[in-house]
Design a protein around this motif. Structure first.
Motif, short mmCIF file in Angstrom:
data_model
loop_
_atom_site.label_atom_id
_atom_site.label_comp_id
_atom_site.label_asym_id
_atom_site.label_seq_id
_atom_site.Cartn_x
_atom_site.Cartn_y
_atom_site.Cartn_z
N LEU A 12 24.26 36.80 -23.85
CA LEU A 12 24.70 37.31 -25.15
C LEU A 12 24.81 38.84 -25.18
CD1 LEU A 12 22.88 34.77 -27.45
CD2 LEU A 12 25.36 35.07 -27.21
N THR A 13 24.25 39.52 -24.19
CA THR A 13 24.44 40.98 -24.13
C THR A 13 25.88 41.30 -23.75
OG1 THR A 13 23.76 41.20 -21.81
CG2 THR A 13 22.04 41.45 -23.51
N ARG A 14 26.58 40.35 -23.18
CA ARG A 14 27.97 40.57 -22.76
C ARG A 14 28.95 40.36 -23.89
NH1 ARG A 14 27.76 37.59 -16.97
NH2 ARG A 14 26.08 38.88 -16.15
N GLU A 15 28.75 39.23 -24.61
CA GLU A 15 29.66 38.92 -25.71
C GLU A 15 29.05 37.85 -26.61
OE1 GLU A 15 33.38 37.19 -24.44
OE2 GLU A 15 32.36 35.93 -22.96
N GLU A 16 29.46 37.87 -27.84
CA GLU A 16 29.08 36.86 -28.81
C GLU A 16 29.58 35.51 -28.30
OE1 GLU A 16 29.62 36.87 -33.55
OE2 GLU A 16 31.52 36.75 -32.43
N SER A 17 28.78 34.46 -28.45
CA SER A 17 29.16 33.15 -27.92
C SER A 17 28.58 32.03 -28.77
CB SER A 17 28.64 32.97 -26.49
OG SER A 17 29.20 33.92 -25.61
N SER A 18 29.22 30.89 -28.69
CA SER A 18 28.69 29.68 -29.33
C SER A 18 27.67 29.03 -28.39
CB SER A 18 29.82 28.69 -29.62
OG SER A 18 30.34 28.17 -28.41
N GLY A 19 26.89 28.12 -28.90
CA GLY A 19 25.93 27.40 -28.06
C GLY A 19 26.62 26.66 -26.93
N TYR A 20 27.76 26.04 -27.25
CA TYR A 20 28.51 25.31 -26.23
C TYR A 20 29.00 26.26 -25.13
CZ TYR A 20 32.04 22.41 -24.01
OH TYR A 20 32.78 21.71 -23.08
N ASP A 21 29.55 27.41 -25.54
CA ASP A 21 30.02 28.39 -24.55
C ASP A 21 28.87 28.88 -23.67
OD1 ASP A 21 32.64 28.24 -25.43
OD2 ASP A 21 32.41 29.92 -26.83
N LEU A 22 27.71 29.08 -24.28
CA LEU A 22 26.54 29.52 -23.51
C LEU A 22 26.14 28.48 -22.48
CD1 LEU A 22 24.45 31.15 -26.36
CD2 LEU A 22 25.39 32.34 -24.36
N MET A 23 26.21 27.19 -22.87
CA MET A 23 25.87 26.13 -21.93
C MET A 23 26.80 26.18 -20.72
SD MET A 23 26.03 22.02 -22.20
CE MET A 23 27.79 22.15 -22.02
N LEU A 24 28.10 26.38 -20.96
CA LEU A 24 29.05 26.45 -19.85
C LEU A 24 28.81 27.67 -18.97
CD1 LEU A 24 32.37 25.41 -21.65
CD2 LEU A 24 30.89 24.00 -20.20
N ILE A 133 37.21 35.99 -12.49
CA ILE A 133 36.58 37.26 -12.82
C ILE A 133 37.61 38.36 -12.60
CG2 ILE A 133 34.73 38.88 -12.27
CD1 ILE A 133 33.07 36.48 -11.28
N PRO A 134 37.93 39.14 -13.64
CA PRO A 134 38.93 40.20 -13.47
C PRO A 134 38.53 41.18 -12.36
CG PRO A 134 38.37 39.90 -15.79
CD PRO A 134 37.40 39.06 -14.99
N GLN A 135 39.50 41.60 -11.58
CA GLN A 135 39.26 42.47 -10.44
C GLN A 135 38.56 43.77 -10.82
OE1 GLN A 135 39.83 42.00 -7.01
NE2 GLN A 135 39.97 39.89 -7.72
N ASP A 136 38.85 44.30 -12.02
CA ASP A 136 38.21 45.56 -12.40
C ASP A 136 36.73 45.39 -12.72
OD1 ASP A 136 38.85 44.12 -14.72
OD2 ASP A 136 39.05 45.93 -15.94
N ASN A 137 36.27 44.13 -12.80
CA ASN A 137 34.84 43.88 -13.01
C ASN A 137 34.08 43.68 -11.71
OD1 ASN A 137 34.90 44.07 -15.81
ND2 ASN A 137 35.44 41.92 -16.05
N LEU A 138 34.76 43.77 -10.59
CA LEU A 138 34.12 43.57 -9.29
C LEU A 138 33.60 44.90 -8.77
CD1 LEU A 138 36.61 41.07 -7.63
CD2 LEU A 138 34.67 40.61 -9.13
N ARG A 139 32.84 45.58 -9.60
CA ARG A 139 32.28 46.86 -9.20
C ARG A 139 30.88 46.99 -9.79
NH1 ARG A 139 32.57 49.55 -13.80
NH2 ARG A 139 34.24 49.06 -15.24
N VAL A 140 30.05 47.74 -9.09
CA VAL A 140 28.69 48.01 -9.56
C VAL A 140 28.78 48.72 -10.90
CG1 VAL A 140 26.56 49.25 -9.06
CG2 VAL A 140 27.82 48.15 -7.20
N GLY A 141 27.98 48.27 -11.85
CA GLY A 141 27.94 48.90 -13.16
C GLY A 141 28.74 48.18 -14.23
N SER A 142 29.66 47.30 -13.84
CA SER A 142 30.41 46.56 -14.86
C SER A 142 29.51 45.47 -15.44
CB SER A 142 31.68 45.94 -14.28
OG SER A 142 31.38 44.79 -13.51
N ARG A 143 29.80 45.04 -16.65
CA ARG A 143 29.00 43.99 -17.30
C ARG A 143 29.10 42.67 -16.55
NH1 ARG A 143 26.06 44.64 -21.93
NH2 ARG A 143 26.61 46.45 -23.15
N GLU A 144 30.19 42.44 -15.85
CA GLU A 144 30.39 41.19 -15.13
C GLU A 144 29.91 41.25 -13.67
OE1 GLU A 144 31.53 38.16 -16.22
OE2 GLU A 144 31.40 39.04 -18.21
N PHE A 145 29.39 42.38 -13.23
CA PHE A 145 28.97 42.52 -11.84
C PHE A 145 27.91 41.49 -11.47
CE2 PHE A 145 26.43 44.51 -8.41
CZ PHE A 145 27.41 44.52 -7.44
N GLY A 146 26.95 41.26 -12.36
CA GLY A 146 25.91 40.25 -12.09
C GLY A 146 26.50 38.87 -11.90
#
Length: 188
Positions: A12-24, A133-146
């Motif tokens: 949830l630190t990345r984006e607002e989500s529903s319970g179903y979305d969180l499960m996925l 995963i968008p290519q611009d998120n494939l870098r250290v420091g992006s929210r999607e890096f983890g």
């Protein structure tokens, strides 16, 4: 708070989500069902770690969207500095492999083939996740890096598992010698 609660806060630190979305979103990393997630979300909302709002949908039932609060982020950051526990392995396959000494060769091959199929499915699953995963998120420091590095870990684990199954199959076929399949790598 249990480990799943912290994982949900982290997502949830990345984006607002529903319970179903969180499960996925958590499935590639932690097996959790609706029946586990929704009570945790409710409890965390009661504890003011989450806020929520209802979103009206015309073609589906309304959905509840969750967002992490400042208090939730503080709780998550506190957890992040605690020591990580050792991983838990609970795999029925491993227990069956322990019993192969009394099984017929056909049983062993069937079990191995089932697991090979499972690993192939996991490889396709993680490759699909990685491709989204968008290519611009494939870098250290992006929210999607983890997410990226964990998807890569899942892919590598599945590939290694498949290699292991193939190695055992070669042993059964007499095409490989009984020896370590890969050299031991020392720590740096």
């Amino acid at each position: 708070m249990n480990i799943l609660s912290y994982g949900l806060l982290g997502l949830l630190t990345r984006e607002e989500s529903s319970g179903y979305d969180l499960m996925l979103k958590i499935q590639p990393h932690w097996q959790a069902k609706h029946s586990q997630i929704y009570p945790l979300l409710s409890k965390m909302e009661n504890d003011e770690l989450l806020s929520s709002r209802w979103v009206q949908q015309s073609d589906k039932p309304d959905k509840k969207m969750y967002a992490v609060t400042d208090k939730g982020i503080e709780k998550l950051l506190g957890w992040m500095i605690t020591p990580v526990t050792a991983p838990v392995t609970r795999d029925e396959f491993n227990l069956r492999i322990l019993c192969v000494g009394i099984a017929e060769d056909g049983s062993m091959r069937r079990i191995l083939n089932e697991r090979k199929n499972w690993f192939n499915e996991r490889i396709r699953y993680f490759e699909d996740l990685k491709s989204r995963i968008p290519q611009d998120n494939l870098r250290v420091g992006s929210r999607e890096f983890g997410s990226y590095i964990l998807v890569q870990k899942g892919l590598m684990n599945a590939q290694t598992g498949l290699e292991w199954c193939n190695w055992v199959t070669q042993l059964l076929d007499g095409q490989a010698a009984i020896q370590d399949p890969i050299p031991v790598i020392s720590e740096n």
